[in-house]
Design a protein around this motif. Structure first.
Motif, PDB file in Angstrom:
ATOM      1  N   LEU A 100       1.009  -1.033  -0.018  1.00  0.00           N
ATOM      2  CA  LEU A 100      -0.023   0.075  -0.080  1.00  0.00           C
ATOM      3  C   LEU A 100       0.897   1.118  -0.053  1.00  0.00           C
ATOM      4  CD1 LEU A 100      -3.020   1.043   0.276  1.00  0.00           C
ATOM      5  CD2 LEU A 100      -2.470   1.134   2.756  1.00  0.00           C
ATOM      6  N   VAL A 101       0.718   1.921  -1.001  1.00  0.00           N
ATOM      7  CA  VAL A 101       1.664   3.132  -1.351  1.00  0.00           C
ATOM      8  C   VAL A 101       1.128   4.471  -1.263  1.00  0.00           C
ATOM      9  CG1 VAL A 101       3.213   4.254  -2.871  1.00  0.00           C
ATOM     10  CG2 VAL A 101       3.316   1.797  -2.536  1.00  0.00           C
ATOM     11  N   TRP A 102       1.514   5.368  -0.261  1.00  0.00           N
ATOM     12  CA  TRP A 102       0.839   6.809  -0.251  1.00  0.00           C
ATOM     13  C   TRP A 102       1.446   7.422   0.779  1.00  0.00           C
ATOM     14  CZ3 TRP A 102      -0.316   9.601  -4.338  1.00  0.00           C
ATOM     15  CH2 TRP A 102      -0.560  11.077  -4.041  1.00  0.00           C
ATOM     16  N   ASN A 103       1.731   8.784   0.653  1.00  0.00           N
ATOM     17  CA  ASN A 103       2.446   9.434   2.000  1.00  0.00           C
ATOM     18  C   ASN A 103       3.529   8.388   2.610  1.00  0.00           C
ATOM     19  OD1 ASN A 103       2.853  11.466   3.930  1.00  0.00           O
ATOM     20  ND2 ASN A 103       0.825  11.633   4.300  1.00  0.00           N
ATOM     21  N   TRP A 104       3.629   8.510   3.844  1.00  0.00           N
ATOM     22  CA  TRP A 104       4.483   7.582   4.350  1.00  0.00           C
ATOM     23  C   TRP A 104       4.080   6.164   4.881  1.00  0.00           C
ATOM     24  CZ3 TRP A 104       9.757   8.199   4.346  1.00  0.00           C
ATOM     25  CH2 TRP A 104      10.116   9.293   4.099  1.00  0.00           C
ATOM     26  N   ASN A 105       3.142   5.835   4.231  1.00  0.00           N
ATOM     27  CA  ASN A 105       2.677   4.557   4.218  1.00  0.00           C
ATOM     28  C   ASN A 105       3.652   3.402   3.682  1.00  0.00           C
ATOM     29  OD1 ASN A 105      -0.128   4.910   5.636  1.00  0.00           O
ATOM     30  ND2 ASN A 105      -0.899   5.216   3.412  1.00  0.00           N
ATOM     31  N   TYR A 106       4.301   2.635   4.622  1.00  0.00           N
ATOM     32  CA  TYR A 106       5.082   1.677   4.036  1.00  0.00           C
ATOM     33  C   TYR A 106       5.092   0.470   4.672  1.00  0.00           C
ATOM     34  CZ  TYR A 106       7.944   3.333   7.974  1.00  0.00           C
ATOM     35  OH  TYR A 106       8.261   3.569   9.263  1.00  0.00           O
ATOM     36  N   ASP A 107       5.554  -0.804   4.190  1.00  0.00           N
ATOM     37  CA  ASP A 107       5.551  -2.179   4.907  1.00  0.00           C
ATOM     38  C   ASP A 107       6.648  -2.100   5.781  1.00  0.00           C
ATOM     39  OD1 ASP A 107       6.498  -4.942   4.966  1.00  0.00           O
ATOM     40  OD2 ASP A 107       4.781  -5.280   3.532  1.00  0.00           O
ATOM     41  N   PRO A 108       6.204  -2.777   7.022  1.00  0.00           N
ATOM     42  CA  PRO A 108       7.093  -2.806   7.894  1.00  0.00           C
ATOM     43  C   PRO A 108       8.557  -3.285   7.756  1.00  0.00           C
ATOM     44  CG  PRO A 108       5.085  -3.643   8.892  1.00  0.00           C
ATOM     45  CD  PRO A 108       4.987  -3.467   7.301  1.00  0.00           C
ATOM     46  N   ASP A 109       8.701  -4.335   6.672  1.00  0.00           N
ATOM     47  CA  ASP A 109       9.846  -4.615   6.207  1.00  0.00           C
ATOM     48  C   ASP A 109      10.824  -3.829   5.564  1.00  0.00           C
ATOM     49  OD1 ASP A 109      10.134  -7.466   7.090  1.00  0.00           O
ATOM     50  OD2 ASP A 109       8.115  -7.649   6.000  1.00  0.00           O
ATOM     51  N   LEU A 110       9.982  -2.537   5.147  1.00  0.00           N
ATOM     52  CA  LEU A 110      10.972  -1.524   4.735  1.00  0.00           C
ATOM     53  C   LEU A 110      11.974  -0.808   5.605  1.00  0.00           C
ATOM     54  CD1 LEU A 110      11.559  -0.057   1.737  1.00  0.00           C
ATOM     55  CD2 LEU A 110       9.928   1.500   2.366  1.00  0.00           C
ATOM     56  N   ALA A 111      11.172  -0.996   7.108  1.00  0.00           N
ATOM     57  CA  ALA A 111      12.042  -0.697   8.299  1.00  0.00           C
ATOM     58  C   ALA A 111      12.667   0.766   8.030  1.00  0.00           C
ATOM     59  CB  ALA A 111      13.361  -1.835   8.320  1.00  0.00           C
ATOM     60  N   ILE A 112      11.827   1.991   7.949  1.00  0.00           N
ATOM     61  CA  ILE A 112      12.236   3.162   7.992  1.00  0.00           C
ATOM     62  C   ILE A 112      12.650   3.668   9.389  1.00  0.00           C
ATOM     63  CG2 ILE A 112      11.748   5.449   7.222  1.00  0.00           C
ATOM     64  CD1 ILE A 112      10.421   4.219   4.819  1.00  0.00           C
ATOM     65  N   ILE A 113      13.545   4.212   9.643  1.00  0.00           N
ATOM     66  CA  ILE A 113      13.991   4.765  10.980  1.00  0.00           C
ATOM     67  C   ILE A 113      14.170   6.241  10.830  1.00  0.00           C
ATOM     68  CG2 ILE A 113      15.573   4.723  12.934  1.00  0.00           C
ATOM     69  CD1 ILE A 113      16.380   2.149  11.899  1.00  0.00           C
ATOM     70  N   THR A 114      13.528   7.280  11.643  1.00  0.00           N
ATOM     71  CA  THR A 114      13.570   8.579  11.628  1.00  0.00           C
ATOM     72  C   THR A 114      14.319   8.980  12.879  1.00  0.00           C
ATOM     73  OG1 THR A 114      11.693   8.722  10.386  1.00  0.00           O
ATOM     74  CG2 THR A 114      12.450  10.675  11.613  1.00  0.00           C
ATOM     75  N   LEU A 115      15.350   9.708  12.721  1.00  0.00           N
ATOM     76  CA  LEU A 115      16.291  10.202  13.941  1.00  0.00           C
ATOM     77  C   LEU A 115      16.427  11.760  14.024  1.00  0.00           C
ATOM     78  CD1 LEU A 115      19.111   7.637  13.325  1.00  0.00           C
ATOM     79  CD2 LEU A 115      17.485   7.170  14.974  1.00  0.00           C
TER      80      LEU A 115
END
Length: 242
Positions: A143-158
């Motif tokens: 499912l793609v839109w905005n910051w929707n992403y699959d958990p396996d993409l594993a984006i980290i914000t610091l």
């Protein structure tokens, strides 16, 4: 600073032979005040390669003729995607890899805003960095839109302003005229340059200058870069490396 717990000679030799963008990424990691820890040299090499692929995916998206627009006027190729209230859902009869590649091959069929662009860039870079069967398994049901992403993409914000080429930063525009210009997500390309879908490639000053032309009439509040950055969980993804 780079710390490798269990270095091996073969991978260490590859590190010594890095050049171009990969050498630049290595130097940025090694000269950073942040501690970058790896179990093996291979994990470090994977991160360097994936970061380079993020930059490459950003540059290719710029050339893909994808339009910039809000969700209301957005479009995705219906052969691969179906519009739902929260984004674009992968059709059940297609592979995630084919759907992501189609954005790059048939960009004129697509229109989306900058945060979606960042997630698409991350997906494309991961696709080019890990085994194809693993990509299609991990990201089925996208499912793609905005910051929707699959958990396996594993984006980290610091928090912080010590970012590395391949990270994503955000330029905030507090007095935006239209909501779609409340800010601009941008990939750190290195050498002081950034890519943001809708604005293009430029320095931080040029990104801010562009956003300042998209403020409310009479505003004197400048856009600025947030002191944060988003990146992939490279160590997690390295287990699926080609």
């Amino acid at each position: 600073m780079i710390i490798i717990r269990f270095p091996d000679s073969a991978s260490s030799q590859k590190l010594q032979n890095l050049s171009g963008k990969q050498k630049e990424i290595y130097n940025e990691l090694d000269n950073s005040l942040t501690m970058f820890e790896y179990d093996t040299t291979f994990q470090l090499l994977f991160e360097i390669n994936l970061r380079e692929n993020i930059i490459d995916a950003a540059l290719k998206l710029k050339e893909a003729s994808v339009a910039f627009t809000s969700f209301k006027y957005s479009r995705f190729n219906p052969v691969y995607w179906t519009k739902v209230p929260t984004g674009y859902l992968l059709n059940s009869n297609v592979l995630p890899s084919d759907a992501i590649n189609d954005i790059y091959e048939n960009g004129q069929e697509y229109a989306f805003e900058c945060s979606t662009a960042m997630v698409v860039i991350f997906y494309k870079a991961v696709l080019d960095s890990i085994r194809l069967p693993d990509f299609n398994y991990l990201f089925r049901g996208l499912l793609v839109w905005n910051w929707n992403y699959d958990p396996d993409l594993a984006i980290i914000t610091l928090e912080g302003n010590e970012f590395i080429p391949g990270d994503v930063v955000y330029f905030m525009n507090p007095d935006f005229d239209k909501p779609i210009w409340r800010g601009e997500n941008a990939v750190v390309l290195g050498n002081g340059l950034y890519y943001g879908h809708g604005i293009g490639i430029g320095t931080a000053e040029e990104m801010i200058k562009a956003l300042n032309t998209l403020r409310k009439n009479g505003s004197t509040t400048s856009a600025f870069m947030l002191q944060q950055h988003s990146r992939l969980n490279f160590k997690y993804l390295s287990q699926f490396a080609k």
